[in-house]
Enzyme design. Structure first.
Site, mmCIF file in Angstrom:
data_model
loop_
_atom_site.group_PDB
_atom_site.id
_atom_site.type_symbol
_atom_site.label_atom_id
_atom_site.label_comp_id
_atom_site.label_asym_id
_atom_site.label_seq_id
_atom_site.Cartn_x
_atom_site.Cartn_y
_atom_site.Cartn_z
ATOM 1 N N GLY A 25 12.375 8.877 -2.157
ATOM 2 C CA GLY A 25 12.607 7.475 -2.496
ATOM 3 C C GLY A 25 11.803 6.539 -1.615
ATOM 4 O O GLY A 25 11.500 6.843 -0.457
ATOM 5 N N ARG A 26 11.430 5.399 -2.191
ATOM 6 C CA ARG A 26 10.737 4.356 -1.443
ATOM 7 C C ARG A 26 11.355 3.012 -1.781
ATOM 8 O O ARG A 26 11.644 2.727 -2.937
ATOM 9 C CB ARG A 26 9.244 4.317 -1.779
ATOM 10 C CG ARG A 26 8.427 5.433 -1.167
ATOM 11 C CD ARG A 26 6.935 5.197 -1.360
ATOM 12 N NE ARG A 26 6.139 6.218 -0.695
ATOM 13 C CZ ARG A 26 5.739 7.337 -1.273
ATOM 14 N NH1 ARG A 26 6.062 7.582 -2.530
ATOM 15 N NH2 ARG A 26 5.024 8.223 -0.597
ATOM 16 N N ALA A 30 11.241 0.802 3.547
ATOM 17 C CA ALA A 30 11.649 2.121 4.020
ATOM 18 C C ALA A 30 11.197 3.204 3.043
ATOM 19 O O ALA A 30 10.960 2.947 1.863
ATOM 20 C CB ALA A 30 13.163 2.187 4.197
ATOM 21 N N ASP A 153 24.122 -5.841 0.395
ATOM 22 C CA ASP A 153 23.192 -5.436 -0.671
ATOM 23 C C ASP A 153 23.826 -4.368 -1.550
ATOM 24 O O ASP A 153 23.203 -3.363 -1.878
ATOM 25 C CB ASP A 153 21.891 -4.922 -0.059
ATOM 26 C CG ASP A 153 20.749 -4.898 -1.083
ATOM 27 O OD1 ASP A 153 20.862 -5.587 -2.129
ATOM 28 O OD2 ASP A 153 19.749 -4.202 -0.841
#
Length: 494
Positions: A25-26, A30, A153
């Site tokens: 994951g990106r 991060a 978030d």
């Protein structure tokens, strides 16, 4: 400091412990890798700061160094926060360090899918499935709020569903300890959170509280139960404007099977004014009435992952709510012995000694675990029950566990102390003190408005009480008043 570090490659080992396998994951700042703990052989997730993003490369050297310092600070804070959280719905932190001068966090790997992907595959969920997900996320959020901190978030992309059906709240990268004021790791003029899930106060760049997360959870839960977001952007009225000014339609408009209690809860979670939103404890309580019970049949058609499984088959994995499930009909152990009054009185005496010395300890914690059971077995009228709740609440407050203390004070106000009919002056005074202490605990969550209301109500109460009781209430009132004044005067206090 090397601004653009070496490229990170699969097969590298971090700190002689975590071998990198592949990128999974990106995000904006991060990158997450699947890794392997070479000691235990278990899978881990390794989160790296990305100092080479396109946004950062557009900054001049001075701005870049400042922003990299902010991002590294966020990483350190995320590690500190995760290290203090213990819940099956929040990934454990295993370790942290630098690799090629890039900060990383190693944590539990959640093998599964994001809630965003799950909803894309299942546009309409059965009521029990939606409730199972929402209840698990609410429980994880409750754990975070007890510390207290706000996630800031919460969205479907930041919720994972493991293969065992456990909902896991991830990405505490912009989480913030409550009551610490404006963090220097946040850019001025930046609006944190994700479009479509931001509370009005986030959009307006105001200080968040615990009930900022409640709004985002309301958006997620609305989508779970109805199959659509509470607001859909259009050309005439943008999505942001709707979150600020438009009231959502009741979920039952879209799904008639939604019960009235859930309609009411979700609409209050989406209130524009955060003071009108429920606390997470109420959210958990309502959702827990809607989840499956042990022994219930699995959903049809079958789901993979199946979020109801932790409730239907609780032995497979820790129950995400952290509560003991009700026994399936005809199954389970016999009821425990009833509480012994003398033993509980002894614990109360020990707790009073602990409070007298200013060091709440084992007796206070034991009373906190017995409080609900004492109410259930002995009822709300027995004086010993109220004594248990008072001592546990006061002890937890002294210890700094404001979330747990607030729940106990709320129970005193809501059920254990008479509030209607022919009420004795002592009960009136106790009720006022409990309300003030509840407001004091809520200050740790940034709830200054609630404290001001409690102060105003207690001033009226004091005038109607006998002198000795009035003095008791007024002493607590002055304590809370000083706390509020300090927080209003010092922005670093929230």
């Amino acid at each position: 400091m090397e601004l653009w570090p070496e490229r990170i490659e699969a097969g590298e080992v971090l700190g002689d412990r975590y071998e990198l396998v592949r990128v999974i994951g990106r995000g904006g700042m991060a990158e997450v890798w699947r890794g392997r703990d070479v000691v235990s052989g278990h899978a881990v997730a390794v989160k790296f700061l990305r100092p080479d993003t396109e946004d950062l490369q557009t900054l001049d050297t001075r701005e870049l160094l400042s922003e990299l310092d902010n991002l590294r600070g966020r990483f350190r804070r995320e590690a500190d926060l995760l290290g203090g959280l213990d819940h099956p719905g929040i990934p454990e932190l295993y370790g942290q360090g630098l690799h090629h001068n890039v900060p990383y966090l190693a944590m539990r790997h959640v093998d599964g899918v994001t809630l965003h992907a799950f909803l894309a595959d299942h546009s309409t969920l059965p009521m029990t499935v939606a409730a199972a997900v929402a209840a698990q996320v609410a429980s994880a959020l409750a754990c975070a709020h007890v510390h207290p901190l706000v996630h800031r978030d919460l969205k479907p992309q930041n919720i994972m569903l493991s293969r065992q059906g456990i909902a896991v709240l991830i990405d505490f990268g912009i989480a913030k300890p409550l009551g610490t004021g404006v963090t220097r790791y946040t850019r001025r003029g930046s609006t944190l959170g994700s479009r479509g899930y931001q509370a009005p106060e986030q959009i307006l760049e105001k200080e968040p509280t615990a009930r900022t997360d409640i709004y985002a959870l309301g958006c997620v839960a609305y989508e779970l139960f109805t199959g659509r977001a509470p607001f859909l952007g259009d050309g005439a009225r943008g999505l942001t404007d709707q979150h600020l000014h438009v009231e959502p339609a009741p979920p039952s408009w879209f799904v008639p099977a939604v019960p009235a209690v859930l309609d009411d809860l979700l609409l209050r979670m989406l209130a524009k004014d955060q003071q009108d939103r429920p606390y997470v404890e109420e959210v958990v309580d309502v959702l827990d009435t809607l989840v499956p019970r042990p022994g219930d049949p699995e959903p049809r058609p079958r789901l993979s992952p199946d979020p109801t499984r932790p409730f239907r088959v609780p032995g497979d994995a820790p129950l995400p709510t952290g509560r003991t499930p009700p026994a399936a009909p005809g199954a389970g152990p016999d009821l425990e012995e009833w509480l012994d009054a003398r033993t509980v009185q002894g614990l109360c005496a020990e707790a009073e000694d602990e409070l007298d010395t200013g060091e709440p300890g084992k007796a206070v914690r034991r009373l906190a675990t017995l409080a609900e059971r004492a109410r259930r077995e002995w009822g709300v009228r027995r004086p010993l029950v109220r004594r248990v709740w008072w001592l546990a609440a006061d002890g937890l407050r002294w210890s700094g566990d404001c979330g747990a203390a607030a729940a106990l004070y709320e129970g005193l106000v809501g059920e254990l102390i008479p509030g209607q009919g022919d009420v004795a002056p002592g009960d009136v005074a106790d009720r006022a003190v409990a309300r003030l202490r509840l407001a004091e605990c809520r200050l740790a969550f940034g709830e200054i408005g609630a404290a001001l209301t409690a102060l105003e109500e207690s001033a009226t109460t004091v005038r109607a009480l006998p002198p000795d009781l009035a003095a008791t209430v007024d002493a607590v009132r002055r304590e809370v008043q000083i706390d509020v004044a300090e927080r209003c005067a010092d922005p670093e206090q929230g």
